[in-house]
Design an enzyme around this catalytic site. Structure first.
Site, PDB file in Angstrom:
ATOM      1  N   TYR A  82       0.779  -1.355   0.010  1.00 35.25           N
ATOM      2  CA  TYR A  82      -0.018  -0.131   0.113  1.00 35.25           C
ATOM      3  C   TYR A  82       0.741   1.331   0.057  1.00 35.25           C
ATOM      4  CZ  TYR A  82      -4.369   2.404   0.762  1.00 35.25           C
ATOM      5  OH  TYR A  82      -5.796   3.282   0.752  1.00 35.25           O
ATOM      6  N   ASN A 181     -20.344  -4.034  -7.341  1.00 32.93           N
ATOM      7  CA  ASN A 181     -20.744  -4.705  -6.257  1.00 32.93           C
ATOM      8  C   ASN A 181     -19.750  -4.386  -4.931  1.00 32.93           C
ATOM      9  OD1 ASN A 181     -22.379  -6.797  -4.833  1.00 32.93           O
ATOM     10  ND2 ASN A 181     -20.738  -8.134  -5.044  1.00 32.93           N
ATOM     11  N   VAL A 184     -17.416   0.368  -2.150  1.00 32.67           N
ATOM     12  CA  VAL A 184     -17.696   1.711  -2.911  1.00 32.67           C
ATOM     13  C   VAL A 184     -18.684   1.796  -3.824  1.00 32.67           C
ATOM     14  CG1 VAL A 184     -16.653   3.445  -4.454  1.00 32.67           C
ATOM     15  CG2 VAL A 184     -15.287   2.602  -2.606  1.00 32.67           C
ATOM     16  N   ARG A 204     -18.749  -8.291 -12.885  1.00 33.63           N
ATOM     17  CA  ARG A 204     -18.269  -9.606 -13.777  1.00 33.63           C
ATOM     18  C   ARG A 204     -19.202 -10.560 -13.726  1.00 33.63           C
ATOM     19  NH1 ARG A 204     -13.178 -11.135 -10.093  1.00 33.63           N
ATOM     20  NH2 ARG A 204     -14.665 -10.182  -8.556  1.00 33.63           N
ATOM     21  N   ASP A 205     -19.436 -11.319 -14.791  1.00 36.06           N
ATOM     22  CA  ASP A 205     -20.457 -12.196 -14.713  1.00 36.06           C
ATOM     23  C   ASP A 205     -20.056 -13.261 -13.892  1.00 36.06           C
ATOM     24  OD1 ASP A 205     -22.610 -13.945 -15.661  1.00 36.06           O
ATOM     25  OD2 ASP A 205     -21.626 -14.583 -17.592  1.00 36.06           O
ATOM     26  N   ARG A 206     -21.245 -14.063 -13.322  1.00 38.32           N
ATOM     27  CA  ARG A 206     -21.007 -14.953 -12.089  1.00 38.32           C
ATOM     28  C   ARG A 206     -22.290 -15.970 -11.813  1.00 38.32           C
ATOM     29  NH1 ARG A 206     -19.907 -10.749  -7.648  1.00 38.32           N
ATOM     30  NH2 ARG A 206     -19.229  -9.745  -9.182  1.00 38.32           N
ATOM     31  N   GLY A 275      -7.636  -0.631  -8.351  1.00 33.52           N
ATOM     32  CA  GLY A 275      -7.107  -1.403  -9.510  1.00 33.52           C
ATOM     33  C   GLY A 275      -7.106  -2.904  -9.193  1.00 33.52           C
ATOM     34  N   PHE A 298      -8.447   9.283  -7.369  1.00 37.54           N
ATOM     35  CA  PHE A 298      -8.883   9.753  -5.980  1.00 37.54           C
ATOM     36  C   PHE A 298      -8.459   8.832  -4.943  1.00 37.54           C
ATOM     37  CE2 PHE A 298     -12.081   9.774  -2.663  1.00 37.54           C
ATOM     38  CZ  PHE A 298     -11.770  11.140  -2.273  1.00 37.54           C
TER      39      PHE A 298
END
Length: 363
Positions: A82, A181, A184, A204-206, A275, A298
């Site tokens: 981080y 999802n 944030v 994302r597809d799931r 990211g 941000f």
């Protein structure tokens, strides 16, 4: 000699001599804490230890932690990847809500019984109690749910600032986001809906896509689509029912970010705050030349530090978010409550893909 927890998560040895002072002494002497002495995989380097609390100072407060979530940035800190890293050894966790149990003689802004959250990252919230500087904490009202309070300081604040600071959004305007999802993402959906702003939410597809879509729609999402749909011609049909977005919020990077850019209005902004794909953001030359899009970043921690001398900036944002919570317009993400002793299971679940619940330590 036992170890002692000092302010901002640092650890030092405590002397055996207790000096008399003019402020009160609490019966709380110890704290269970998730501590790491080295950087690495959280499940391997974290240990649950009993630590002795330091003496109270005139400008410090004793707090009992009530609840503290596991966020991706917490894991990144422990891994050593981080942007800011606390001095080791350190207690994990950057977010959570605590109750003030005792205050030093010179503390005026806080009183016993107040609920407080950290002003900044690095305090270390994965513990049962702590002695902290009063100035490092900010109060929250006690009439909101504990889980809402525990998860308020990072994700909803990030969502609020991104919706407020980069484009002048009016009712009827559109924002598009990936990672819809995420913590944030869910806050973006709810705050945007409360302001009358339409949202296009990319996930994302799931296997449980239908249930997820229904849940996000119930939060206020205007549209929920998959990453694959984002690349298809049917997006043109979608924009017959809502204007192209002025603002894109990117928490993924890579191809997903590039696709968000393709759908922005001319002159619009894409703000990157995460990211998760661990891939760079690629900006097509055509988007810069012909659409004059703005590419911004941000980080809520930096915002808080930039505004640390403006007492009203953070206070007003938290007050507005709490108004939404009381009105039922902003709820905490789905949470799984766990005790500190079960931290390895909680860490494992926090790092699984497609897990829709946030792991929260409840003390």
């Amino acid at each position: 000699m036992k170890l002692s927890l000092l302010t901002r998560g640092r650890l030092v040895y405590r002397t055996a001599v207790l000096l008399k002072n003019s402020y009160s002494v609490s019966a709380v002497r110890d704290s269970a804490a998730l501590l790491h002495r080295n950087h690495g995989e959280p499940s391997q380097v974290l240990q649950l230890e009993d630590l002795v609390l330091p003496q109270m100072g005139p400008e410090s407060v004793l707090v009992k932690m009530l609840a503290a979530p596991i966020n991706p940035s917490d894991l990144n800190m422990i891994q050593g990847t981080y942007a800011i890293l606390p001095e080791l050894p350190a207690v994990g966790g950057n977010e959570g809500v605590a109750r003030v149990m005792e205050v030093g003689d010179k503390v005026k802004a806080l009183k016993v019984g107040d609920w407080v959250i950290p002003r900044d990252a690095g305090i270390g919230t994965w513990r049962t109690a702590a002695v902290l500087k009063a100035d490092d904490l900010v109060t929250l009202p006690k009439d909101i749910p504990v889980l809402s309070a525990a998860t308020l300081g990072v994700n909803p604040c990030t969502a609020f600032r991104m919706l407020s600071d980069f484009e002048e959004l009016k009712p009827g305007d559109t924002v598009i986001q990936n990672a819809a999802n995420s913590g944030v993402g869910q806050a973006v959906i709810q705050i945007a809906a409360a302001k009358g702003i339409q949202s296009i939410n990319v996930v994302r597809d799931r296997p449980d896509l239908q249930q997820l879509s229904e849940r996000l729609t119930a939060l206020g999402a205007t549209h929920v689509i998959t990453e694959e749909t984002l690349r298809r011609p049917e997006m043109k049909e979608l924009f017959k029912s809502c204007p192209r977005p002025k603002l894109a919020l990117n928490g993924v990077g890579g191809k997903s970010a590039t696709e968000l850019l393709r759908h922005l209005q001319s002159g619009g902004s894409m703000v990157t705050y995460g990211g998760m794909a661990k891939q760079p953001v690629t900006v097509p030359v055509s988007a810069l030349i012909f659409k004059d899009v703005k590419i911004r970043g941000f980080w809520v921690t930096q915002w808080k530090r930039d505004n640390k001398h403006d007492e009203d900036a953070l206070r007003n944002m938290l007050d507005e978010l709490c108004i939404l919570i009381r009105a039922g317009k902003l709820s905490a993400p789905a949470c799984t409550e766990v005790c500190l002793q079960d931290f390895r299971k909680a860490l494992e679940n926090a790092m699984k893909p497609y897990v829709s619940t946030k792991q929260v330590f409840v003390m």
